[in-house]
Design a protein around this motif. Structure first.
Motif, short mmCIF file in Angstrom:
data_model
loop_
_atom_site.label_atom_id
_atom_site.label_comp_id
_atom_site.label_asym_id
_atom_site.label_seq_id
_atom_site.Cartn_x
_atom_site.Cartn_y
_atom_site.Cartn_z
N ASP A 150 -34.16 11.61 36.60
CA ASP A 150 -33.98 11.72 38.14
C ASP A 150 -35.46 11.35 38.75
OD1 ASP A 150 -31.10 12.38 38.00
OD2 ASP A 150 -31.61 14.40 38.04
N PHE A 151 -35.48 10.02 39.36
CA PHE A 151 -36.71 9.64 39.90
C PHE A 151 -36.76 10.56 41.49
CE2 PHE A 151 -39.24 6.47 42.27
CZ PHE A 151 -40.53 6.81 41.68
N THR A 152 -37.86 11.52 41.12
CA THR A 152 -38.00 12.61 42.30
C THR A 152 -39.63 12.51 42.41
OG1 THR A 152 -38.04 14.37 40.78
CG2 THR A 152 -35.80 13.84 41.70
N PRO A 153 -40.20 11.60 42.97
CA PRO A 153 -41.58 11.47 43.20
C PRO A 153 -42.12 12.66 44.10
CG PRO A 153 -40.60 9.57 44.25
CD PRO A 153 -39.55 10.23 43.48
N ALA A 154 -43.25 13.16 44.20
CA ALA A 154 -43.87 14.23 45.03
C ALA A 154 -44.07 13.35 46.30
CB ALA A 154 -45.25 14.66 44.44
N LYS A 155 -44.24 12.11 46.46
CA LYS A 155 -44.60 11.58 47.74
C LYS A 155 -43.66 10.19 47.80
CE LYS A 155 -48.68 11.38 49.19
NZ LYS A 155 -50.36 10.94 49.25
N ALA A 156 -43.11 10.05 49.05
CA ALA A 156 -42.32 8.82 49.34
C ALA A 156 -43.15 7.84 49.87
CB ALA A 156 -41.31 9.17 50.52
N LEU A 157 -43.16 6.54 48.84
CA LEU A 157 -43.85 5.41 49.26
C LEU A 157 -42.95 4.06 49.29
CD1 LEU A 157 -46.68 6.12 46.75
CD2 LEU A 157 -46.86 6.45 49.12
N SER A 158 -43.46 3.05 49.59
CA SER A 158 -42.61 1.85 49.51
C SER A 158 -42.28 1.21 48.17
CB SER A 158 -43.27 0.76 50.41
OG SER A 158 -44.47 0.47 50.01
N SER A 159 -43.43 1.42 47.20
CA SER A 159 -43.07 1.11 45.95
C SER A 159 -43.88 1.90 44.73
CB SER A 159 -43.38 -0.45 45.83
OG SER A 159 -44.78 -0.77 46.05
N TYR A 160 -43.54 1.86 43.75
CA TYR A 160 -44.21 2.50 42.63
C TYR A 160 -44.50 1.69 41.50
CZ TYR A 160 -42.32 6.42 45.62
OH TYR A 160 -41.73 7.13 46.54
N VAL A 161 -45.39 2.17 40.50
CA VAL A 161 -45.47 1.48 39.09
C VAL A 161 -45.34 2.65 38.13
CG1 VAL A 161 -47.42 0.67 37.66
CG2 VAL A 161 -47.28 0.10 39.90
N CYS A 162 -44.61 2.42 37.11
CA CYS A 162 -44.29 3.35 36.02
C CYS A 162 -44.93 2.74 34.87
CB CYS A 162 -42.76 3.43 35.70
SG CYS A 162 -42.40 4.56 34.24
N GLU A 163 -45.90 3.40 34.20
CA GLU A 163 -46.53 3.26 33.01
C GLU A 163 -46.04 4.15 31.87
OE1 GLU A 163 -50.52 1.30 33.29
OE2 GLU A 163 -50.74 3.00 34.80
N LEU A 164 -45.77 3.51 30.50
CA LEU A 164 -45.75 4.44 29.37
C LEU A 164 -47.13 4.43 28.78
CD1 LEU A 164 -44.07 5.55 27.08
CD2 LEU A 164 -43.88 3.29 26.14
N LEU A 165 -47.31 5.81 28.92
CA LEU A 165 -48.69 6.22 28.19
C LEU A 165 -48.66 7.08 27.01
CD1 LEU A 165 -50.71 7.31 31.44
CD2 LEU A 165 -50.39 5.05 30.44
#
Length: 230
Positions: A150-165
């Motif tokens: 479930d994508f539940t970010p702490a802040k609502a933004l227009s777009s995000y980047v997901c990185e596998l670290l």
């Protein structure tokens, strides 16, 4: 890539078989992240390829047994096509529906085990930034797999980047995430050969704007570990 283009290109099937060019693969992954219909198509195509591999493997084993059977028993072989008809019919219907995968191509990819085949999807629902239960991903070496959450970010933004670290913080893969994905179920595909046994994180940050400016603040982190099956 929008949904109409994905359907026109039969992108889900080509993605599973590893036939998409790199640029189209990246574009489809961005679309697939936010499209439930294409996500289902990818899973269905992967299941078909996996089943085809099993059916073709059984055919090869049956042929080997027939060759070594006593001559007196070989007359029973005429019964086998009757039993096999339902399974073959189902496979042909799926191939016809997808309209791009031929029987020879399916045999080739199934026998070779295409590197991009997504046969397993793991849920990260229990993983969060507060140290939730660690999710263990058990896959074969070089097997591609999906991570559902479930994508539940702490802040609502227009777009995000997901990185596998990895554990050292090295980025192994990245993917754009539209702001419309907030508070919805999403999926991230890890291609075969990208990971080894160890601990990993999916880290989401705000995406830079068109001028390269903007927040890189972390808004979500999902941890998991990878174990290889023998």
């Amino acid at each position: 890539m929008d949904h109409d283009e994905a359907v026109r290109l039969q992108a889900a099937v080509k993605y599973v078989l590893g036939e998409l060019p790199q640029s189209e693969r990246d574009s489809f992954e961005e679309h697939y992240f936010d499209c439930g219909e294409c996500a289902l198509d990818v899973r269905a195509s992967a299941a078909f390829a996996d089943n085809a591999r099993n059916v073709l493997g059984q055919e090869a084993r049956d042929a080997a047994l027939q060759d070594t059977a006593p001559a007196g028993r070989r007359w029973l072989a005429w019964l086998k096509p009757i039993v096999a008809v339902p399974a073959v019919a189902v496979l042909l219907l799926v191939v016809a529906y997808q309209n791009t995968v031929t029987i020879p191509r399916a045999k080739h990819e199934a026998a070779g085990g295409a590197g991009q085949m997504v046969t397993s999807v793991f849920s990260l629902q229990m993983a969060d930034t507060r140290g939730g239960e660690e999710v263990k991903v058990r896959v074969h070496p070089n097997e591609s797999f999906g991570l559902k959450f479930d994508f539940t970010p702490a802040k609502a933004l227009s777009s995000y980047v997901c990185e596998l670290l990895d554990e050292s913080g090295r980025s192994l893969a990245r993917q754009s995430v539209p702001g419309t994905s907030t508070n919805q179920e999403a999926e991230f595909v890890v291609r075969g050969g990208r990971v080894k046994p160890g601990k990993y994180n999916l880290v989401f940050t705000g995406a830079p704007d068109s001028n390269g400016q903007g927040t890189r603040e972390e808004v979500l982190r999902l941890g998991f570990s990878v174990e290889f099956l023998p």
